[in-house]
Design a protein around this motif. Structure first.
Motif, PDB file in Angstrom:
ATOM      1  N   ILE A 241      32.886  48.633  34.783  1.00  0.00           N
ATOM      2  CA  ILE A 241      34.173  47.932  34.789  1.00  0.00           C
ATOM      3  C   ILE A 241      34.387  47.205  36.119  1.00  0.00           C
ATOM      4  O   ILE A 241      34.313  47.819  37.190  1.00  0.00           O
ATOM      5  N   ALA A 242      34.621  45.873  36.026  1.00  0.00           N
ATOM      6  CA  ALA A 242      34.817  45.079  37.249  1.00  0.00           C
ATOM      7  C   ALA A 242      36.221  45.275  37.802  1.00  0.00           C
ATOM      8  O   ALA A 242      36.419  45.359  39.020  1.00  0.00           O
ATOM      9  N   SER A 243      37.217  45.306  36.914  1.00  0.00           N
ATOM     10  CA  SER A 243      38.595  45.521  37.362  1.00  0.00           C
ATOM     11  C   SER A 243      39.395  46.083  36.204  1.00  0.00           C
ATOM     12  O   SER A 243      39.027  45.870  35.039  1.00  0.00           O
ATOM     13  N   LEU A 244      40.471  46.794  36.532  1.00  0.00           N
ATOM     14  CA  LEU A 244      41.279  47.436  35.490  1.00  0.00           C
ATOM     15  C   LEU A 244      42.747  47.266  35.846  1.00  0.00           C
ATOM     16  O   LEU A 244      43.121  47.341  37.021  1.00  0.00           O
TER      17      LEU A 244
ATOM     18  N   VAL B 142      46.346  49.315  28.251  1.00  0.00           N
ATOM     19  CA  VAL B 142      45.462  49.278  29.414  1.00  0.00           C
ATOM     20  C   VAL B 142      44.518  48.103  29.220  1.00  0.00           C
ATOM     21  O   VAL B 142      44.017  47.888  28.104  1.00  0.00           O
ATOM     22  N   ALA B 143      44.292  47.307  30.267  1.00  0.00           N
ATOM     23  CA  ALA B 143      43.360  46.173  30.167  1.00  0.00           C
ATOM     24  C   ALA B 143      42.292  46.311  31.236  1.00  0.00           C
ATOM     25  O   ALA B 143      42.582  46.712  32.364  1.00  0.00           O
TER      26      ALA B 143
ATOM     27  N   GLY C 214      35.045  39.207  29.632  1.00  0.00           N
ATOM     28  CA  GLY C 214      34.825  40.629  29.368  1.00  0.00           C
ATOM     29  C   GLY C 214      36.119  41.428  29.270  1.00  0.00           C
ATOM     30  O   GLY C 214      36.111  42.655  29.395  1.00  0.00           O
ATOM     31  N   LEU C 215      37.247  40.744  29.004  1.00  0.00           N
ATOM     32  CA  LEU C 215      38.537  41.454  28.969  1.00  0.00           C
ATOM     33  C   LEU C 215      38.675  42.308  27.701  1.00  0.00           C
ATOM     34  O   LEU C 215      38.540  41.812  26.588  1.00  0.00           O
ATOM     35  N   ILE C 216      38.920  43.577  27.909  1.00  0.00           N
ATOM     36  CA  ILE C 216      39.172  44.518  26.804  1.00  0.00           C
ATOM     37  C   ILE C 216      40.605  45.032  26.955  1.00  0.00           C
ATOM     38  O   ILE C 216      41.029  45.371  28.052  1.00  0.00           O
ATOM     39  N   ARG C 217      41.351  45.042  25.841  1.00  0.00           N
ATOM     40  CA  ARG C 217      42.702  45.605  25.885  1.00  0.00           C
ATOM     41  C   ARG C 217      42.741  46.815  24.965  1.00  0.00           C
ATOM     42  O   ARG C 217      42.311  46.743  23.813  1.00  0.00           O
ATOM     43  N   ILE C 218      43.226  47.910  25.490  1.00  0.00           N
ATOM     44  CA  ILE C 218      43.340  49.126  24.666  1.00  0.00           C
ATOM     45  C   ILE C 218      44.811  49.473  24.477  1.00  0.00           C
ATOM     46  O   ILE C 218      45.569  49.589  25.442  1.00  0.00           O
TER      47      ILE C 218
END
Ligand SMILES: *Cc1c(COP(=O)(O)O)cnc(C)c1O
Length: 387
Positions: free
Chosen positions: A276-279, A304-305, A362-366
């Motif tokens: 993970i690059a950034s959260l 959370v992203a 690469g953005l993931i949103r949970i």
């Protein structure tokens, strides 16, 4: 009574039976005893029960509960979040007016602003979520409304509501806030000076992915104009959906506390992970607007992203590797949901367009659900291993 008590105890009931659970008024119209009562109801432009496009007791109960939770004066409930948003603009703006909107807003709202409002002579200017200096510069003599979401979708930037509402007051503008991501048990924009609050009730408010719904609440005179627009144009909420949503509000506060504590635990566990690059999570000290989040929110919410180091390809692999989390377009459900905007909801945009609204490859949103946090974390960690 506290707002959360009102969200449980408020009932609009026309019967003397006193069912302990509120009844459902599944009717399209209402009868009158005589010609004079009927004449008086039609003469009055307040929302008497005449016809369920105008008002309905079950819909009113849901509306009154949201009004209590948001600390608003009045409200009107609609068939979806989008119809609430559209009505809040169409009822209050006219040809020649100008609207300033945050550039990080829900995709269908962008479509309404770009494709439909200009057809009616309404001009739009977008401003970045995280640079408030550009907001004042965008205001023109014909500006009527400021529109924003906070936290933003999907990048979870946080906008200072008190600062933007001071700007709105200074220039005599209507501040309209989409409070869907935070919910009124976590953030009350009206306490910070907002004039209108719109919601997709489809998300955390329902919380179990069952029905569509929307609601707009705020200042009485603004809501009255929105009500008159809606009673003629017909985006009314179905009484059945209102009944489901009204019940959902009874547990919103406890659900959101658990969504938020699970989301915080997940964010803490993933921060610094080597894939993970950034959260981003509003209640982590590392969030760029953490001080604002803590000032205006009770908790960090359920989203959370994070940005995967491997970009677009890793995002797709991550979704495929998940075993428990759902892949669906919704959010705000008891079930945890993962999304990868760059390859799904925002795939049709160019990379430059995506970057402009903070959607990186690469953005993931949970959307963190109510499953046990150990199970949520285990699934996310094993999927990270494979991407
Ligand atoms: C989903 C959503 C909407 C639209 O709501 P619908 O109920 O799907 O019409 C608006 N704003 C935000 C932030 C949303 O997530």
């Amino acid at each position: 009574m506290h707002p959360i008590t009102k969200a449980i105890r408020t009932r609009v009931d026309q019967t003397n039976e006193m069912e302990h659970s509120s009844p459902l008024f599944l009717t399209s119209s209402f009868g009158f005893d005589n010609a004079e009562d009927m004449r008086a109801a039609f003469a009055d432009e307040t929302n008497d029960n005449i016809y369920s496009r105008f008002s309905n007791p079950t819909v009113q109960e849901f509306t009154d509960r949201v009004v209590a939770l948001e600390g608003a004066e009045a409200g009107y409930a609609t068939a979806s979040g989008m119809s609430a948003i559209f009505a809040s603009m169409m009822a209050l703006l006219k040809s020649g007016d100008h609207l300033v909107a945050c550039s990080s807003i829900f995709g269908s709202t962008v479509t309404v602003l770009n494709k439909y409002l200009p057809n009616y002579g309404i001009q739009i200017t977008y401003v970045p979520a995280n640079d408030l200096s550009q907001w004042e510069a965008a205001i023109k003599p014909n500006t009527k409304m400021l529109y924003l979401e906070t936290p933003t979708n999907p990048a979870l930037d946080v906008i200072d509501l008190a600062t933007v509402s001071a700007l709105a007051k200074k220039h005599n503008l209507i501040l309209n806030v989409d409070n869907c991501f935070a919910t009124p048990v976590c953030q009350r924009p009206i306490d910070f000076g907002a004039d209108l609050v719109v919601h997709s009730a489809t998300k955390w408010m329902d919380g179990q992915g069952r029905v569509l719904g929307g609601v707009v609440v705020g200042k009485k005179e603004l809501i009255h104009n929105i009500y008159l627009f809606c009673r003629s144009t017909g985006p009314a909420l179905s009484p059945f959906n209102a009944w489901v949503l009204s019940k959902s509000l009874e547990t919103l506060d406890v659900r959101m506390e658990r969504h938020a504590s699970n989301a915080l635990a997940l964010a803490k566990a993933l921060e610094g992970h080597d894939k993970i690059a950034s959260l981003k999570y509003p209640f982590l000290a590392s969030h760029p607007q953490n001080a604002i989040a803590v000032k205006q929110m009770k908790n960090g919410g359920g989203l959370v992203a994070f940005e995967l180091k491997g970009g677009l390809e890793s995002g797709r692999k991550f979704l495929d590797a998940l075993e428990m989390l759902s892949l669906t377009a919704n959010l705000g459900d008891v079930k945890s949901i993962a999304s990868h905007p760059a390859s799904t909801t925002h795939a049709k945009l160019s990379e430059a367009e995506r970057t402009a609204v903070n959607i990186t490859p690469g953005l993931i949103r949970i959307s963190v659900g109510l499953e046990h946090i150990d199970d949520i974390l285990a699934d996310v960690l094993q999927a990270l291993d494979k991407c």
